[in-house]
Write a protein that holds these residues in place. Structure first.
Motif, PDB file in Angstrom:
ATOM      1  N   UNK A  61      57.026 -13.887  -6.157  1.00 49.87           N
ATOM      2  CA  UNK A  61      57.287 -13.931  -4.901  1.00 49.87           C
ATOM      3  C   UNK A  61      56.022 -13.258  -4.053  1.00 49.87           C
ATOM      4  N   UNK A  62      55.827 -13.936  -2.907  1.00 46.39           N
ATOM      5  CA  UNK A  62      54.731 -13.075  -2.172  1.00 46.39           C
ATOM      6  C   UNK A  62      54.873 -11.668  -1.841  1.00 46.39           C
ATOM      7  N   UNK A  63      53.806 -10.874  -1.628  1.00 44.26           N
ATOM      8  CA  UNK A  63      54.166  -9.418  -1.553  1.00 44.26           C
ATOM      9  C   UNK A  63      54.574  -9.376  -0.103  1.00 44.26           C
ATOM     10  N   UNK A  77      42.966 -20.254  13.845  1.00 40.08           N
ATOM     11  CA  UNK A  77      44.170 -20.129  13.172  1.00 40.08           C
ATOM     12  C   UNK A  77      44.756 -18.392  13.623  1.00 40.08           C
ATOM     13  N   UNK A  78      45.714 -18.241  13.588  1.00 39.16           N
ATOM     14  CA  UNK A  78      46.298 -16.466  13.862  1.00 39.16           C
ATOM     15  C   UNK A  78      45.554 -15.742  12.794  1.00 39.16           C
ATOM     16  N   UNK A  79      45.304 -14.645  13.384  1.00 40.51           N
ATOM     17  CA  UNK A  79      44.529 -13.757  12.584  1.00 40.51           C
ATOM     18  C   UNK A  79      45.651 -12.369  12.536  1.00 40.51           C
ATOM     19  N   UNK A  80      46.053 -11.827  11.575  1.00 39.10           N
ATOM     20  CA  UNK A  80      46.752 -10.584  11.462  1.00 39.10           C
ATOM     21  C   UNK A  80      45.494  -9.504  11.594  1.00 39.10           C
TER      22      UNK A  80
ATOM     23  N   UNK B  63      57.198 -13.926   3.792  1.00 39.85           N
ATOM     24  CA  UNK B  63      56.044 -14.844   4.140  1.00 39.85           C
ATOM     25  C   UNK B  63      54.695 -14.691   3.278  1.00 39.85           C
ATOM     26  N   UNK B  64      53.951 -15.523   2.595  1.00 41.18           N
ATOM     27  CA  UNK B  64      52.932 -15.575   2.034  1.00 41.18           C
ATOM     28  C   UNK B  64      51.726 -15.424   2.638  1.00 41.18           C
ATOM     29  N   UNK B  83      44.041 -10.800   7.915  1.00 35.66           N
ATOM     30  CA  UNK B  83      44.902 -11.353   7.041  1.00 35.66           C
ATOM     31  C   UNK B  83      45.258 -12.716   7.529  1.00 35.66           C
ATOM     32  N   UNK B  84      45.493 -13.740   6.777  1.00 36.80           N
ATOM     33  CA  UNK B  84      46.162 -14.890   7.552  1.00 36.80           C
ATOM     34  C   UNK B  84      47.283 -15.424   7.025  1.00 36.80           C
ATOM     35  N   UNK B  85      48.031 -16.123   7.870  1.00 37.66           N
ATOM     36  CA  UNK B  85      49.589 -16.583   7.079  1.00 37.66           C
ATOM     37  C   UNK B  85      49.026 -18.092   6.274  1.00 37.66           C
ATOM     38  N   UNK B  86      49.613 -17.833   5.220  1.00 37.89           N
ATOM     39  CA  UNK B  86      49.593 -19.020   4.068  1.00 37.89           C
ATOM     40  C   UNK B  86      50.716 -20.003   4.031  1.00 37.89           C
ATOM     41  N   UNK B  87      50.359 -21.312   3.782  1.00 38.68           N
ATOM     42  CA  UNK B  87      51.433 -22.102   3.584  1.00 38.68           C
ATOM     43  C   UNK B  87      52.329 -21.833   2.383  1.00 38.68           C
TER      44      UNK B  87
END
Lengths: 210, 210
Positions: A61-63, A77-80, B63-64, B83-87
């Motif tokens: 599972x993702x962290x 793309x969106x940047x966190x 969410x990854x 950080x970035x959202x991944x598929x």
């Protein structure tokens, strides 16, 4: 053409030297995991191997991340920009294997003689308990790093010993108990951690009611 | 005493204005989901309800995120600064329910007459296919937002229709087909989306080989 193992060792007709399964430590070529791979990477790698061969569908599972601030730059793309690691509520790995719900955690220790409970959290124990109650196949993949030994250890036994701590029980599981009650996994080429063979034994033991 | 819906509207013998769908809307209080909750939140809420009652152990996967930069300020927790959202490679939800591996996706549409395939991704279909092959219980929770109607729709049927697109098939599933082949879920108070009742029907149908 010369082949090399991922760890850089030359390949030399390895299959004839494979252990005959009964004597477990007879392999002349002991594989020590892939070069520079963490236990997590080795398991992810093995899961991918299993998925590609339709043997099982198991993922890490993702962290979990608590996102606080996200920028949405124009045309990209969106940047966190601000986020924090959260405590997971479950174990790290789950999926399905031949109709069985499979749920496990992977942990390693630098100890040589026992596996300390400090590697586990209460919420993981609680999650195992709940999954076992629903009929899941639950275990820990334990690695003794200095020994390069790997085991599948049943969650049911982990829970019992974890609970015993409250009444003065040990704070760790002795290696001898893990050898006796767990299922040792031998590193191999592909998948590097063939843990489903140990899971087969765990399922078989469960069906025998042992 | 005046009652109010979770959305703040006063209660006023509302059911008489509801369409009579096959006699399914006989509940005097039609619930429209909790105030301001997204479908995801409603399902998370329902999963928590099920977990607390030992009915099932099902979670939404985190969410990854691809983490690029982390700061470790002295004496405080790590801060993710980039950080970035991944598929995702899988569906959003999985877990175990009475021995069954359960795997699903939750999707909503603003359409009123059909559920468009653009809500799905190839990797989700592939994941469903792999899980079904291992014996999993796989489905989509579909919500028609303007109709406030919810369905559990079997992944096996979704896959067939998805595949048919390649040979000129429809780009969506008609509501009539979803009503016929899916299992409608009625919003209720707790859990707000009692989808396991529909899952029971899905499992029963599967065992009958229908």
């Amino acid at each position: 053409m010369a082949f090399h193992y991922p760890n850089g060792q030359p390949y030399s007709n390895h299959e004839t030297k494979q252990p005959k399964k009964q004597g477990r430590h007879t392999s002349p070529t002991t594989l020590y995991g892939k070069r520079g791979m963490s236990l997590e990477e080795e398991i992810n790698d093995s899961n991918q191997y299993y998925r590609l061969r339709d043997a099982a569908v198991i993922y890490k599972k993702p962290t979990p991340i608590q996102i606080v601030k996200v920028d949405y730059p124009a045309r990209s793309q969106a940047v966190i920009k601000e986020a924090y690691f959260k405590q997971a509520s479950t174990t790290d790995y789950n999926g399905i294997y031949q109709g069985h719900y499979v749920d496990f955690e992977a942990k390693e220790t630098k100890n040589k003689t026992s596996f300390p409970f400090q590697n586990f959290h209460q919420h993981q124990i609680d999650h195992f308990r709940a999954c076992l109650q629903q009929g899941g196949v639950c275990f820990v993949i334990m690695k003794f790093v200095p020994l390069q030994r790997l085991f599948v250890y049943p969650a049911s036994l982990l829970i019992t010993q974890w609970d015993n701590q409250a009444t003065g029980g040990r704070k760790s599981i002795p290696l001898a108990a893990i050898v006796a009650d767990g299922f040792e996994i031998q590193y191999q080429l592909n998948p590097s951690i063939p843990y489903l063979e140990a899971v087969d034994q765990l399922i078989a033991r469960h069906h025998k009611g042992v």
